[in-house]
Design a protein around this motif. Structure first.
Motif, mmCIF file in Angstrom:
data_model
loop_
_atom_site.group_PDB
_atom_site.id
_atom_site.type_symbol
_atom_site.label_atom_id
_atom_site.label_comp_id
_atom_site.label_asym_id
_atom_site.label_seq_id
_atom_site.Cartn_x
_atom_site.Cartn_y
_atom_site.Cartn_z
ATOM 1 N N SER A 1 -13.529 15.096 -16.993
ATOM 2 C CA SER A 1 -12.468 15.276 -17.984
ATOM 3 C C SER A 1 -11.453 14.144 -17.920
ATOM 4 O O SER A 1 -11.025 13.616 -18.952
ATOM 5 N N GLU A 2 -11.059 13.766 -16.712
ATOM 6 C CA GLU A 2 -10.026 12.736 -16.585
ATOM 7 C C GLU A 2 -10.540 11.361 -17.013
ATOM 8 O O GLU A 2 -9.787 10.559 -17.582
ATOM 9 N N ILE A 3 -11.807 11.092 -16.762
ATOM 10 C CA ILE A 3 -12.370 9.815 -17.227
ATOM 11 C C ILE A 3 -12.414 9.804 -18.755
ATOM 12 O O ILE A 3 -12.114 8.789 -19.393
ATOM 13 N N ALA A 4 -12.742 10.944 -19.355
ATOM 14 C CA ALA A 4 -12.723 11.047 -20.818
ATOM 15 C C ALA A 4 -11.316 10.840 -21.357
ATOM 16 O O ALA A 4 -11.102 10.124 -22.342
ATOM 17 N N LEU A 5 -10.331 11.443 -20.717
ATOM 18 C CA LEU A 5 -8.943 11.331 -21.165
ATOM 19 C C LEU A 5 -8.442 9.890 -21.091
ATOM 20 O O LEU A 5 -7.739 9.410 -21.990
ATOM 21 N N ILE A 6 -8.814 9.196 -20.011
ATOM 22 C CA ILE A 6 -8.419 7.795 -19.871
ATOM 23 C C ILE A 6 -9.070 6.948 -20.958
ATOM 24 O O ILE A 6 -8.453 6.045 -21.527
ATOM 25 N N SER A 7 -10.324 7.236 -21.254
ATOM 26 C CA SER A 7 -11.021 6.484 -22.300
ATOM 27 C C SER A 7 -10.397 6.719 -23.670
ATOM 28 O O SER A 7 -10.430 5.838 -24.535
#
Length: 674
Positions: free
Chosen positions: A289-295
């Motif tokens: 989720s956090e990698i998606a949010l950063i992207s």
């Protein structure tokens, strides 16, 4: 809800997308990643930094003071917290670069491994990205693992390098004598006390403060940065499973990016969103989720379960909880936390008197139907729910829930009180947390949506449980997941890999052990689990997990574990009651609170009988059969936390441990029933 799959005569339920395409639909991050050539996790961070360079990326709350209190032989910590401070996307990317250089000059090489044993925080994700940029595999360990579990993960993966924190350094110090290959420990400092007391730290292991690790020097200039491969093992994620020794799940960059892309479609998050992070980053749902949010350019504000709200255990009096300060628009959660939020709200409302409590409960009950009347929802939020909504910042609009089944009652209640969209998802570490998820505008509860982008799913007959894909009106069977989300397998466990994973028609598949049903709209409903199914004496099957999820919605119940003996014709239960509501139960049976302790209440037969009757009545209302509803209960105030080993880090019951822990109590309950 729109159908996102299809059923065939063979009982297959397949994501309807073109074959051979890793990201088959041009939605979410798919076209952006393709255009930028993103194929790895550090590539996703680099993409985010290149597009959103000066935008706030990660925020950490200031720690102003700490107070330690001794009570009943235990030490409790209270924290005075200040404002959130920010790091931009460019600063986060540079920190990751500095971490990568720091570990390389201290001896780590491409294809080596490093452990991260730390609480959720900005430095956790930065450290992982720094290692991954140099093809160094990251091994993640839950902070709630036992010392033996920590040593097992470190030794099995043969890591020489461990990241930890000020709070966890004493635990790492304890196990280092059992981990001879560890040469370096990096400590993420406390804001007040630095790395803390290191007097007992072994002299044969290098202790490096995180701030020192990220300092670059002349040696850094000579380090070459390799190009990570999409099929490299990016993460070996140890799961604190419900039974046995923790297992390491090998996840490639491709596995996790598939989840990242799927989340970008499901979450509908934009540049203005603020995400409050408090679940373990060592859990794949939170990491992806956090990698998606950063992207996607969102801002992540870090918190913890101990400081989430103003009433959280570590928040000093006069200090606001993290949620009030962060004002998140998006959160991830697990059902147990959602249940606790609702029960906390209910208790506060009850303290304001029976009239307010009645009005509040009726508003919750009918809000869904009243929303069809113009302006009604706005009026209810303004005059009844607004104050409660402020506990989570007042601006929350979406919550993603996973990790365990969410009961329809809890789903509806949370949605009514906080006026938010709740998207329930389903997955596992073995599928990079990505199997299915609800659409944002789906108002139907009790299911986990259709397959996510790029996921294949089918049901397979389970004869023992009498579940078949030919069942009517809906097909039922074990959920089997295929596609690029399916992990490489369990680390160094070939026999378990053979049992759980297989290849078919060029695709990798994983047997989940969960029993699912496909409804008429194409959504998946988890109805059972192989390991949770017990046949009673007269041949009736009882699904323990399903029974517990329904009984746990009773307001007097904090947690519950149902036990079933195949030689008996009834179930029994161990219940952790709500301490505050227990006094009300006592008063209802004529017990004066001034004459007994709360521990004595748990042992009082009148109180147990009252709780049992409430459970039985509530169970029948929830549709449980007479043999599923417990015939006896044992009450305990003992906390079920990951620290006690009775639940996992994702707060799932560990049945084997609970069965052993309460063996004599269960035996006594059955003896009285005979």
């Amino acid at each position: 809800m729109a159908m996102r799959g299809m059923k065939t005569s063979e009982g297959w339920y397949v994501k309807a997308t073109p074959s051979g395409e890793p990201y088959p639909l041009d939605s979410g991050l798919v076209p952006k990643f393709r255009k930028a050539g993103v194929t790895t996790l550090p590539g996703a961070l680099q993409y985010g930094a290149s597009v959103h360079g000066s935008k706030p990326c990660m925020a950490t709350r200031q720690l102003l003071d700490r107070e330690r209190i001794e009570k009943n032989g235990k030490t409790f910590e209270k924290l005075k917290l200040g404002e959130y401070t920010w790091k931009t996307y460019s600063e986060v990317q540079q920190l990751a670069v500095d971490v990568g250089l720091g570990v390389r000059v201290r001896g780590l090489q491409p294809l080596d491994r490093a452990v991260i044993f730390a609480e959720t925080r900005a430095d956790w994700l930065v450290s992982a990205m720094g290692c991954l940029q140099h093809r160094i595999t990251v091994v993640t360990l839950y902070t709630t693992l036992t010392d033996s579990g920590i040593a097992h993960g470190i030794n099995e993966t043969e890591v020489p390098f461990v990241f930890t924190t000020y709070d966890l350094l004493p635990r790492v110090t304890r196990v280092l004598s059992q981990c001879p290959k560890v040469k370096t420990v990096v400590v993420m400092e406390d804001q007040l006390d630095g790395v803390g007391d290191v007097c007992s730290f072994p002299t044969n292991v290098n202790l490096v403060p995180f701030k020192e690790l990220i300092k670059t020097d002349a040696k850094s200039a000579s380090v070459s940065t390799p190009v990570p491969d999409a099929e490299d093992t990016a993460i070996i994620m140890y799961t604190s499973g419900s039974t046995g020794t923790p297992k390491g799940v090998e996840l490639s960059h491709t596995n996790i990016l598939a989840s990242v892309v799927a989340y970008s479609v499901q979450m509908n998050v934009g540049l203005e969103d603020r995400y409050l992070s408090f679940l373990p980053l060592a859990h794949i749902m939170e990491l992806a989720s956090e990698i998606a949010l950063i992207s996607l350019g969102a801002t992540i504000l870090y918190s913890s379960p101990h400081t989430l709200t103003s009433t959280s255990p570590k928040v000093m009096k006069g200090t606001e909880g993290d949620a009030k300060m962060a004002k998140p628009t998006v959160m991830n959660s697990v059902p147990l936390v959602v249940d606790r939020i609702i029960k906390g709200v209910s208790q506060k409302v009850e303290q304001q008197g029976w009239i307010k409590s009645l009005v509040f409960n009726e508003a919750v009950r009918y809000k869904f139907w009243l929303e069809y009347i113009p302006f009604t929802s706005y009026i209810l939020n303004l005059f009844i729910f607004r104050r409660v909504q402020q506990e989570l910042g007042g601006e929350l609009r979406r919550m993603v829930v996973g990790g365990a089944p969410l009961s329809p009652q809890t789903h509806d209640t949370m949605r009514a009180i906080f006026d938010i969209s709740i998207q329930v998802g389903y997955g596992s570490t073995e599928t990079a947390s990505c199997t299915s998820g609800m659409d944002e505008d789906d108002i139907i509860t009790g299911h986990v949506g259709g397959p996510n982008l790029g996921v294949l799913m089918k049901l397979v007959d389970w004869e023992e449980g009498n579940y078949r894909v030919t069942d009517t009106p809906n097909p039922r069977g074990e959920v089997v997941v295929g596609g690029i989300v399916v992990s490489k397998g369990y680390f160094k466990l070939p026999e378990e890999n053979k049992a759980a994973f297989y290849e078919e028609n060029g695709l990798r598949w994983f047997r989940t052990g969960d029993i699912g049903e496909i409804n008429s709209l194409g959504a998946l409903k988890i109805i059972d689990r192989k390991k949770d199914l017990v046949k009673l004496k007269h041949g009736e099957y009882v699904s323990l997990g399903n029974t517990e999820s329904k009984l746990k919605t009773l307001s007097n119940v904090e947690n519950i574990c149902v036990f079933a003996d195949s030689t008996k014709d009834k179930t029994v239960a161990v219940v952790v009651p709500s301490a505050e509501r227990l006094w009300k139960v006592a008063a209802s049976v004529g017990i004066d609170k001034d004459t007994v302790t709360i521990e004595e209440l748990c042992a009082d037969e009148r109180v147990k009988e009252a709780i049992l009757k409430e459970l039985q009545s509530h169970g029948k209302k929830c549709g449980l059969t007479r043999w599923e509803v417990p015939a006896a209960v044992y009450l305990t105030l003992e906390p079920w936390t990951p620290d006690t080993g009775l639940v996992t880090a994702a707060l799932k019951l560990r049945r084997k441990q609970l069965s052993h822990h309460y063996e004599h109590r269960v035996h006594d309950m059955y003896s009285r029933l005979d």
